[in-house]
Design a protein around this motif. Structure first.
Motif, PDB file in Angstrom:
ATOM      1  N   GLU A  43       0.820  -1.219   0.000  1.00 23.37           N
ATOM      2  CA  GLU A  43       0.000   0.000   0.000  1.00 23.37           C
ATOM      3  C   GLU A  43       0.851   1.265   0.000  1.00 23.37           C
ATOM      4  OE1 GLU A  43      -2.823  -0.128   3.220  1.00 23.37           O
ATOM      5  OE2 GLU A  43      -3.239  -2.248   2.868  1.00 23.37           O
ATOM      6  N   ASN A  44       2.172   1.122  -0.040  1.00 23.76           N
ATOM      7  CA  ASN A  44       3.093   2.267   0.066  1.00 23.76           C
ATOM      8  C   ASN A  44       2.784   3.122   1.289  1.00 23.76           C
ATOM      9  OD1 ASN A  44       4.400   1.609  -2.379  1.00 23.76           O
ATOM     10  ND2 ASN A  44       2.832   2.687  -3.543  1.00 23.76           N
ATOM     11  N   THR A  45       2.493   2.463   2.406  1.00 26.24           N
ATOM     12  CA  THR A  45       2.051   3.163   3.607  1.00 26.24           C
ATOM     13  C   THR A  45       2.914   2.803   4.814  1.00 26.24           C
ATOM     14  OG1 THR A  45      -0.236   3.213   2.810  1.00 26.24           O
ATOM     15  CG2 THR A  45       0.078   3.495   5.167  1.00 26.24           C
ATOM     16  N   VAL A  46       3.240   3.819   5.602  1.00 29.40           N
ATOM     17  CA  VAL A  46       3.864   3.626   6.903  1.00 29.40           C
ATOM     18  C   VAL A  46       2.851   4.102   7.939  1.00 29.40           C
ATOM     19  CG1 VAL A  46       5.719   4.298   8.484  1.00 29.40           C
ATOM     20  CG2 VAL A  46       6.222   3.913   6.053  1.00 29.40           C
ATOM     21  N   LYS A  47       2.503   3.212   8.868  1.00 28.04           N
ATOM     22  CA  LYS A  47       1.550   3.558   9.923  1.00 28.04           C
ATOM     23  C   LYS A  47       2.287   3.680  11.250  1.00 28.04           C
ATOM     24  CE  LYS A  47      -2.752   1.815   8.084  1.00 28.04           C
ATOM     25  NZ  LYS A  47      -4.036   1.268   8.474  1.00 28.04           N
ATOM     26  N   MET A  48       1.865   4.684  12.013  1.00 27.11           N
ATOM     27  CA  MET A  48       2.413   4.896  13.349  1.00 27.11           C
ATOM     28  C   MET A  48       1.241   4.911  14.321  1.00 27.11           C
ATOM     29  SD  MET A  48       5.117   7.900  12.328  1.00 27.11           S
ATOM     30  CE  MET A  48       6.487   7.584  13.414  1.00 27.11           C
ATOM     31  N   GLU A  49       1.355   4.126  15.402  1.00 24.76           N
ATOM     32  CA  GLU A  49       0.262   4.005  16.357  1.00 24.76           C
ATOM     33  C   GLU A  49       0.791   4.068  17.782  1.00 24.76           C
ATOM     34  OE1 GLU A  49      -1.399   0.192  15.339  1.00 24.76           O
ATOM     35  OE2 GLU A  49      -2.413   0.983  13.566  1.00 24.76           O
ATOM     36  N   GLY A  50      -0.037   4.570  18.690  1.00 25.07           N
ATOM     37  CA  GLY A  50       0.308   4.610  20.109  1.00 25.07           C
ATOM     38  C   GLY A  50       0.881   5.947  20.518  1.00 25.07           C
ATOM     39  N   SER A  51       1.828   5.922  21.432  1.00 29.00           N
ATOM     40  CA  SER A  51       2.528   7.118  21.919  1.00 29.00           C
ATOM     41  C   SER A  51       4.024   6.843  21.860  1.00 29.00           C
ATOM     42  CB  SER A  51       2.132   7.419  23.364  1.00 29.00           C
ATOM     43  OG  SER A  51       0.786   7.806  23.446  1.00 29.00           O
ATOM     44  N   ILE A  52       4.730   7.695  21.115  1.00 25.19           N
ATOM     45  CA  ILE A  52       6.178   7.505  20.967  1.00 25.19           C
ATOM     46  C   ILE A  52       6.884   8.619  21.740  1.00 25.19           C
ATOM     47  CG2 ILE A  52       8.101   7.176  19.384  1.00 25.19           C
ATOM     48  CD1 ILE A  52       6.090   6.489  17.200  1.00 25.19           C
ATOM     49  N   ARG A  53       7.666   8.218  22.730  1.00 24.43           N
ATOM     50  CA  ARG A  53       8.345   9.152  23.624  1.00 24.43           C
ATOM     51  C   ARG A  53       9.824   8.786  23.766  1.00 24.43           C
ATOM     52  NH1 ARG A  53       4.039  11.361  26.921  1.00 24.43           N
ATOM     53  NH2 ARG A  53       2.133  10.219  26.525  1.00 24.43           N
ATOM     54  N   LEU A  54      10.496   8.553  22.670  1.00 26.86           N
ATOM     55  CA  LEU A  54      11.909   8.193  22.736  1.00 26.86           C
ATOM     56  C   LEU A  54      12.735   9.409  23.143  1.00 26.86           C
ATOM     57  CD1 LEU A  54      12.058   5.936  19.562  1.00 26.86           C
ATOM     58  CD2 LEU A  54      11.647   5.269  21.935  1.00 26.86           C
ATOM     59  N   LEU A 113      -1.674   7.684  16.067  1.00 24.82           N
ATOM     60  CA  LEU A 113      -0.567   8.137  16.902  1.00 24.82           C
ATOM     61  C   LEU A 113      -1.065   9.243  17.832  1.00 24.82           C
ATOM     62  CD1 LEU A 113       2.450   7.680  17.429  1.00 24.82           C
ATOM     63  CD2 LEU A 113       2.924   9.427  15.712  1.00 24.82           C
ATOM     64  N   GLU A 114      -1.237   8.892  19.089  1.00 29.76           N
ATOM     65  CA  GLU A 114      -1.795   9.823  20.063  1.00 29.76           C
ATOM     66  C   GLU A 114      -0.798  10.881  20.510  1.00 29.76           C
ATOM     67  OE1 GLU A 114      -3.173   7.244  23.160  1.00 29.76           O
ATOM     68  OE2 GLU A 114      -4.301   6.034  21.717  1.00 29.76           O
ATOM     69  N   PHE A 115       0.474  10.502  20.586  1.00 31.69           N
ATOM     70  CA  PHE A 115       1.493  11.440  21.056  1.00 31.69           C
ATOM     71  C   PHE A 115       2.804  11.168  20.337  1.00 31.69           C
ATOM     72  CE2 PHE A 115       5.041  12.661  23.768  1.00 31.69           C
ATOM     73  CZ  PHE A 115       4.709  13.968  24.061  1.00 31.69           C
ATOM     74  N   LEU A 116       3.495  12.254  20.000  1.00 29.17           N
ATOM     75  CA  LEU A 116       4.837  12.181  19.424  1.00 29.17           C
ATOM     76  C   LEU A 116       5.614  13.365  19.984  1.00 29.17           C
ATOM     77  CD1 LEU A 116       6.648  10.663  17.352  1.00 29.17           C
ATOM     78  CD2 LEU A 116       5.920  12.353  15.669  1.00 29.17           C
ATOM     79  N   ASN A 117       6.736  13.093  20.644  1.00 34.99           N
ATOM     80  CA  ASN A 117       7.501  14.187  21.241  1.00 34.99           C
ATOM     81  C   ASN A 117       8.278  14.963  20.175  1.00 34.99           C
ATOM     82  OD1 ASN A 117       9.711  12.535  20.714  1.00 34.99           O
ATOM     83  ND2 ASN A 117      10.188  12.125  22.858  1.00 34.99           N
ATOM     84  N   SER A 118       8.967  16.000  20.618  1.00 37.01           N
ATOM     85  CA  SER A 118       9.661  16.874  19.674  1.00 37.01           C
ATOM     86  C   SER A 118      10.755  16.148  18.898  1.00 37.01           C
ATOM     87  CB  SER A 118      10.233  18.091  20.397  1.00 37.01           C
ATOM     88  OG  SER A 118      11.146  17.691  21.396  1.00 37.01           O
TER      89      SER A 118
END
Length: 116
Positions: free
Chosen positions: A16-27, A58-63
């Protein structure tokens, strides 16, 4: 390809040429995002049409994560031809997405944004 971390998942749907991001990423910093950055670049490199970046889940993504996506857009802009673009799909109900994703068009006017 799939990256699963504590509270998040990033995966590439090649057909599908798609990248999905899910959840909260806080690296902790951009170096910690290297695997995600590599996945985005690989997905773009392997596609004749470009990539759809679907962050509706994607609920949260930090700076540092927003910086990683911004650097990906600059990477794609540098190597793209007329047929390869980035389309980003976000959620109207997630405040950071509307605010931050619009800035991607400032980096590359060819970035297409859709909000649902």
């Amino acid at each position: 390809m799939e990256i699963i971390g504590e509270g998040y998942k990033v995966f590439h749907l090649a057909e599908e040429n798609t990248v999905k991001m899910e959840g909260s990423i806080r690296l902790r910093d951009t170096q910690a995002y290297q695997d995600i950055s590599d996945l985005l670049q690989k997905a773009f490199d392997e596609s004749d049409q470009g990539v759809v970046l679907d962050v509706r889940g994607l609920e949260f993504l930090n700076s540092s994560g927003i910086n990683t996506i911004s650097k990906f857009v600059l990477y794609a802009r540098k190597i793209a031809d007329t047929s390869r673009k980035i389309k980003c799909i976000g959620s109207e109900s997630v405040y950071w997405q509307k605010k931050s994703l619009q800035n991607l068009q400032k980096l590359w006017k060819e970035v297409e944004l859709d909000f649902f």
